[in-house]
Design a protein around this motif. Structure first.
Motif, short mmCIF file in Angstrom:
data_model
loop_
_atom_site.label_atom_id
_atom_site.label_comp_id
_atom_site.label_asym_id
_atom_site.label_seq_id
_atom_site.Cartn_x
_atom_site.Cartn_y
_atom_site.Cartn_z
N SER A 257 0.68 -1.08 -0.02
CA SER A 257 0.07 -0.11 -0.05
C SER A 257 0.87 1.40 -0.01
O SER A 257 0.60 2.18 -0.69
N ALA A 258 1.91 1.34 0.81
CA ALA A 258 2.75 2.46 0.75
C ALA A 258 3.58 2.67 -0.39
O ALA A 258 4.02 3.95 -0.69
N LEU A 259 3.58 1.81 -1.33
CA LEU A 259 4.50 1.94 -2.41
C LEU A 259 3.32 2.07 -3.60
O LEU A 259 3.94 1.99 -4.87
N MET A 260 2.39 1.73 -3.48
CA MET A 260 1.29 2.25 -4.72
C MET A 260 0.96 3.63 -4.56
O MET A 260 0.77 3.87 -5.91
N LYS A 261 0.79 4.63 -3.74
CA LYS A 261 0.37 5.74 -3.71
C LYS A 261 0.93 6.60 -2.58
O LYS A 261 1.03 6.21 -1.59
N ASN A 262 1.20 7.97 -2.99
CA ASN A 262 1.69 8.52 -1.67
C ASN A 262 0.83 8.64 -0.58
O ASN A 262 1.19 8.97 0.47
N GLU A 263 -0.81 8.68 -0.85
CA GLU A 263 -1.48 8.52 0.42
C GLU A 263 -1.19 7.36 1.13
O GLU A 263 -1.53 7.12 2.26
#
Length: 457
Positions: A257-263
């Motif tokens: 999740s942390a590497l999918m999108k800045n959010e």
């Protein structure tokens, strides 16, 4: 069609060894494989950016390493709820909304961000490094993490194509995998409830990923995969009994999740902060929750070293906010109105369910060995505050920024709230928990004891 099928097959094969390493069950590994394959491709991209060279040069050793890891962990007990029947119930109910993947892939942001990034990843390390730091390409947000783009680049490179239909299916199946893992997480958390209650609640939580705009999971965006991978990890950490292997799976999903999108960075920081308070006496467990933050930090440092900037932070209105600027603070009512218009009714109903459950069902929740609900709501609140902060300081026209992004960034809020409601629903409708130490045996090892689960947050 042949290229599309081959693209999906490449994604599954790329992730199957790593998926098996974390689940020790082939059925569940197939469900996790798209997310795991994207993680393998992302590791290859990071190595390529660090040491240059073609993408495949780095993919091969990373892939072989995941195969070795799967072989080393082959004798460990499999995760619960991981038989073929369970995998089918986890994944197949999510297929109907994915039929829209057959439509033409023409979304503007998808082409100018995620697939453009995939394009320069396929050109090798030197080209990709120059592209990330190129000011001409700043419109493509080169600081965005690569997990949504890396598997597309891998498929394009392996198949020798640059077609967008296969790219759309790769992105769509990555969304499907993340949503399915959310279904799995809720089912594992409520495994002591009756299956006829637990499965529908888990599947309904997965369908929350299509809220508030139902086309997002199939339009090439990374928002649904980011939100659901995070929610799955958070549910496993905060709600589910600590079955052997559950925490490593949760950390994989949180890191993805942390590497999918800045959010995604905002989400994992929120969970790490809340988890540190929750387990302040168990420093090892609290420290593990900061690992996904560190993984996100690797990308952030890499992007900065290559010259990329985050547009909101680079031109943000920090000073104006600190000095109480009326125009900046005046954005708050519009921000709340936009966000409430998308998920306000969901939050109202799920918060009401949580409050009633806390008042009436704490003992029943403890009988199901579900972790306290307040911690998940604390994560939701911290993340929502972070979103509001970003909108307050954005250098862009606030109406334009909200109109073009709020439908996507509130997906995480929706799925977290619905996960809470699903667990309360199973609690309310389960007269007696399923008896025995393990209603669905996961392996020969005895399960560890767990601290009382019904304490308030």
């Amino acid at each position: 069609m042949t290229q599309t099928l081959l693209a999906v097959l490449v994604l599954l094969v790329a992730g199957l060894p790593l998926g098996y390493a974390f689940t020790r069950a082939v059925p569940l590994a197939l469900v996790l494989a798209p997310v795991a394959g994207a993680a393998v491709a992302t590791a290859a991209v990071l190595l390529m950016l660090a040491f240059t060279g073609p993408l495949l040069l780095w993919f091969v050793p990373v892939y072989l390493a995941t195969g070795y890891l799967a072989w080393r962990l082959r004798d460990r007990p499999r995760l619960p709820v991981s038989r073929w029947r369970d995998a089918a119930l986890t994944a197949l109910p999510l297929v109907p909304p994915l039929l829209r993947l057959g439509t033409e892939p023409v979304n503007w942001d998808t082409h100018l961000i995620w697939w453009l990034h995939a394009g320069y990843f396929t050109q090798g390390g030197d080209f990709a490094r120059e592209s990330i730091g190129n000011p001409v390409l700043v419109f493509s947000h080169p600081d965005y993490p690569p997990l949504a783009s890396a598997p597309v680049a891998l498929v394009w490179q392996l198949l020798g194509i640059r077609d967008f239909y296969p790219a759309g299916f790769v992105t769509g199946f990555l969304n499907w995998s993340a949503i399915a893992m959310l279904v799995y997480a809720v089912r594992v958390a409520t495994v002591r409830g009756r299956p006829l209650l637990s499965w529908p609640a888990a599947i309904a939580t997965g369908y929350a990923a299509w809220t508030p705009l139902w086309v997002i999971p199939t339009a090439g965006f990374s928002d649904a995969m980011c939100a659901c991978a995070f929610a799955a990890g958070a549910v496993l950490v905060l709600f589910a009994r600590p079955w052997p292997g559950t925490l490593p799976l949760a950390l994989l999903l949180l890191s993805a999740s942390a590497l999918m999108k800045n959010e995604g960075l905002s989400l994992v920081v929120a969970l790490a902060l809340v988890g540190t308070v929750r387990w302040w006496r168990d420093r090892r467990r609290a420290a593990l929750l900061w690992l996904p933050v560190g993984v996100a930090g690797i990308w952030s440092v890499t992007a900065r070293l290559l010259g990329a900037e985050t547009d909101v932070l680079a031109g943000g209105r920090f000073s104006a906010l600190l000095h109480g600027d009326a125009d900046t603070l005046g954005r708050l009512p519009m921000i709340i109105e936009f966000m409430a218009g998308r998920v306000g009714w969901i939050l109202l109903l799920t918060l009401a369910a949580a409050l009633l459950g806390h008042l009436l069902l704490r003992r029943a929740r403890a009988g199901l060995e579900l972790g306290a609900d307040g911690w998940l709501w604390a994560v939701t609140a911290v993340h929502t505050a972070g979103l509001i902060f970003i909108y307050l300081i954005t250098p862009y026209d606030i109406h334009w920024h909200l109109s073009t992004s709020v439908d996507r960034v509130v997906i995480a809020v929706a799925v977290l709230a619905c996960a809470s409601a699903a667990c309360w629903g199973v609690t309310a409708l389960t007269p007696d928990p399923v008896a025995g130490p393990d209603p669905e045996p996961a392996g020969p090892d005895p399960l560890p004891a767990r601290e009382p689960a019904g304490e308030p947050a």
